[in-house]
Design an enzyme around this catalytic site. Sequence first.
Site, PDB file in Angstrom:
ATOM      1  N   ASN A 208     -93.215  40.653   4.063  1.00  0.00           N
ATOM      2  CA  ASN A 208     -92.143  39.657   4.179  1.00  0.00           C
ATOM      3  C   ASN A 208     -91.371  39.913   5.469  1.00  0.00           C
ATOM      4  OD1 ASN A 208     -89.729  41.411   3.582  1.00  0.00           O
ATOM      5  ND2 ASN A 208     -90.901  41.728   1.698  1.00  0.00           N
ATOM      6  N   ASP A 276     -92.537  41.395  -5.008  1.00  0.00           N
ATOM      7  CA  ASP A 276     -92.568  41.326  -6.469  1.00  0.00           C
ATOM      8  C   ASP A 276     -93.987  41.503  -7.007  1.00  0.00           C
ATOM      9  OD1 ASP A 276     -89.840  40.930  -6.839  1.00  0.00           O
ATOM     10  OD2 ASP A 276     -90.012  38.798  -6.331  1.00  0.00           O
ATOM     11  N   LYS A 286    -113.407  46.467   3.762  1.00  0.00           N
ATOM     12  CA  LYS A 286    -112.935  45.215   4.360  1.00  0.00           C
ATOM     13  C   LYS A 286    -113.688  44.041   3.748  1.00  0.00           C
ATOM     14  CE  LYS A 286    -112.361  43.055   8.865  1.00  0.00           C
ATOM     15  NZ  LYS A 286    -113.520  42.302   9.290  1.00  0.00           N
ATOM     16  N   PRO A 304     -93.629  47.328  -9.899  1.00  0.00           N
ATOM     17  CA  PRO A 304     -92.487  47.867 -10.649  1.00  0.00           C
ATOM     18  C   PRO A 304     -91.190  47.398 -10.001  1.00  0.00           C
ATOM     19  CG  PRO A 304     -93.521  49.586  -9.318  1.00  0.00           C
ATOM     20  CD  PRO A 304     -94.408  48.380  -9.236  1.00  0.00           C
ATOM     21  N   ASP A 305     -90.179  47.140 -10.804  1.00  0.00           N
ATOM     22  CA  ASP A 305     -88.858  46.789 -10.270  1.00  0.00           C
ATOM     23  C   ASP A 305     -88.097  48.106 -10.104  1.00  0.00           C
ATOM     24  OD1 ASP A 305     -86.157  46.057  -9.912  1.00  0.00           O
ATOM     25  OD2 ASP A 305     -86.550  44.105 -10.827  1.00  0.00           O
ATOM     26  N   PHE A 324     -79.115  44.305  -4.389  1.00  0.00           N
ATOM     27  CA  PHE A 324     -78.854  43.163  -3.517  1.00  0.00           C
ATOM     28  C   PHE A 324     -79.430  41.900  -4.144  1.00  0.00           C
ATOM     29  CE2 PHE A 324     -77.117  44.157   0.705  1.00  0.00           C
ATOM     30  CZ  PHE A 324     -76.853  45.497   0.496  1.00  0.00           C
ATOM     31  N   LYS A 338     -78.238  38.370 -12.495  1.00  0.00           N
ATOM     32  CA  LYS A 338     -79.141  39.421 -11.990  1.00  0.00           C
ATOM     33  C   LYS A 338     -78.583  40.806 -12.300  1.00  0.00           C
ATOM     34  CE  LYS A 338     -81.605  38.407  -8.541  1.00  0.00           C
ATOM     35  NZ  LYS A 338     -81.912  37.872  -7.235  1.00  0.00           N
ATOM     36  N   LYS A 342     -80.774  43.492 -14.464  1.00  0.00           N
ATOM     37  CA  LYS A 342     -81.271  44.751 -13.888  1.00  0.00           C
ATOM     38  C   LYS A 342     -80.565  45.969 -14.485  1.00  0.00           C
ATOM     39  CE  LYS A 342     -83.402  42.697 -10.140  1.00  0.00           C
ATOM     40  NZ  LYS A 342     -84.654  42.944  -9.461  1.00  0.00           N
TER      41      LYS A 342
HETATM   42  N1  CTP Z   1     -85.856  45.197  -6.110  1.00  0.00           N
HETATM   43  C1  CTP Z   1     -86.497  46.378  -6.401  1.00  0.00           C
HETATM   44  N2  CTP Z   1     -87.818  46.381  -6.782  1.00  0.00           N
HETATM   45  C2  CTP Z   1     -88.508  45.223  -6.897  1.00  0.00           C
HETATM   46  C3  CTP Z   1     -87.853  44.001  -6.597  1.00  0.00           C
HETATM   47  C4  CTP Z   1     -86.528  44.028  -6.211  1.00  0.00           C
HETATM   48  O1  CTP Z   1     -85.871  47.437  -6.281  1.00  0.00           O
HETATM   49  N3  CTP Z   1     -89.773  45.252  -7.269  1.00  0.00           N
HETATM   50  C5  CTP Z   1     -84.433  45.209  -5.752  1.00  0.00           C
HETATM   51  C6  CTP Z   1     -84.118  44.824  -4.330  1.00  0.00           C
HETATM   52  O2  CTP Z   1     -84.074  45.955  -3.467  1.00  0.00           O
HETATM   53  C7  CTP Z   1     -82.743  44.185  -4.470  1.00  0.00           C
HETATM   54  C8  CTP Z   1     -82.839  43.481  -5.790  1.00  0.00           C
HETATM   55  O3  CTP Z   1     -83.787  44.230  -6.542  1.00  0.00           O
HETATM   56  O4  CTP Z   1     -81.724  45.152  -4.569  1.00  0.00           O
HETATM   57  C9  CTP Z   1     -83.302  42.067  -5.632  1.00  0.00           C
HETATM   58  O5  CTP Z   1     -83.752  41.572  -6.829  1.00  0.00           O
HETATM   59  P1  CTP Z   1     -84.917  40.481  -6.978  1.00  0.00           P
HETATM   60  O6  CTP Z   1     -85.189  40.381  -8.424  1.00  0.00           O
HETATM   61  O7  CTP Z   1     -86.039  40.744  -6.058  1.00  0.00           O
HETATM   62  O8  CTP Z   1     -84.182  39.222  -6.530  1.00  0.00           O
HETATM   63  P2  CTP Z   1     -84.193  38.408  -5.203  1.00  0.00           P
HETATM   64  O9  CTP Z   1     -85.192  38.923  -4.236  1.00  0.00           O
HETATM   65  O10 CTP Z   1     -82.796  38.381  -4.741  1.00  0.00           O
HETATM   66  O11 CTP Z   1     -84.589  36.967  -5.627  1.00  0.00           O
HETATM   67  P3  CTP Z   1     -85.184  36.277  -6.934  1.00  0.00           P
HETATM   68  O12 CTP Z   1     -84.097  36.330  -7.930  1.00  0.00           O
HETATM   69  O13 CTP Z   1     -85.480  34.936  -6.429  1.00  0.00           O
HETATM   70  O14 CTP Z   1     -86.389  37.092  -7.329  1.00  0.00           O
END
Ligand code: CTP
Length: 399
Positions: A208, A276, A286, A304-305, A324, A338, A342
């Site tokens: 990205n 994501d 390749k 993983p989040d 963020f 959010k 989270k």
């Molecule tokens: N984040 C993370 N791990 C992921 C995805 C996100 O730690 N796999 C963290 C990012 O660093 C940021 C926050 O989660 O602090 C953003 O959350 P996200 O769910 O990705 O939301 P956005 O990117 O803001 O947008 P959307 O809600 O559209 O997904």
Amino acid sequence: MLADRRILLIICGGIAAFKALDVIRRLREAGATVVPVLTRAGEEFVTPLSVSALAAQTVYRDLFDLTDEAEMGHIELSRAADLVVVAPATADLMAKMANGLANDLASTLLMATDKRVLIAPAMNVRMWQHPAMQRNLAALRGDGVLLVGPEDGTMACGEFGPGRMADVPDIVAALAAALSDGALAGRHVLVTSGPTHEPIDPVRYIANRSSGAQGAAIAAALRELGARVSFVTGPARVPPPEGVEVIRVETAREMLEAVLAALPADAAVFAAAVADWRVANATDRKMKKTEGAGAPTLDFAENPDILKTVSQLDAGRPGLVVGFAAETHDVATNATAKRARKGCDWIVANDVSPETGIMGGEENKVSIVSAEGVEDWPRLSKVETARRLAARIAEAISG
Ligand code: CTP
């Protein structure tokens, strides 16, 4: 910050020992007094004469040197300093430190000191990656030892990878942070930054446009307040700030692993733009364009989040977890939802709709969403936003 401070500098044996001479020079230029200690192995790389001439001080070398003991005992020597620095720190000395050995002057001073200790490791990449080294490193981190580096680079031995001693300006910046009387002195803060790269095959990846600018500015602002900062970064365009411990990763899964390894922390700020999804059917070879076979299909698996995982840790959750949110509409409502989803303490929400010009720009306009509600900050430079956020973090974790 360095003027009139007294630094006990332990120089171990290693090719990087020559850089310690430059550290001495820069510290003296900044008004500090450097009391040098040279290990036996260190003497093979730099001479006692050059060290003492540059420092304009006696160079201490031997635990049983009676003259030194008459002048100043090793206990006093280790305590008269404001900070103890080891540069370069070898695998051997780090192993001694991690296990509490005290069988020469350097290791005895490190055991006897009541001051903060900052080390700049330097060793071969395989030695650095050895499980024994990593065990010792975890023990040292747990003891509160501060680290600067090592960096990735080509070694004197020709191999490439982590193990090269941090550059001199980085060591000096880390030293200044360690000495700072800032609001975050003695605190450890973790920051994630930059994009992640998710491989498709060995030569292609999904990425990205995150530059890593806001994350780097936050890490720098936290360091300015005296925090020890672990900076876990994906492949960003903006270089990491000086004086923080840089841990480079590529993928979301590597970032999660690095974040968990860097804990415990007093606070964690998740500024990275983590993918994501990753490619579930990524290949080790390749992908070839085969005549008539058509376009390949990519399957995706959820990454993983990291923010959510850390926010919901039972043991070892940082005292303050900051995430963020990049939103284009209903910023406050979306960010509030959010935060709940989270499980983090604060969400720093920014409006990234194209008319704001924030994405990729120098400025930011954020709202801080916490248990107390939503607070809108004015439009500020990313650096100023970072400074405000760092000050707010300091207030929250020391309050
Ligand atoms: N984040 C993370 N791990 C992921 C995805 C996100 O730690 N796999 C963290 C990012 O660093 C940021 C926050 O989660 O602090 C953003 O959350 P996200 O769910 O990705 O939301 P956005 O990117 O803001 O947008 P959307 O809600 O559209 O997904």
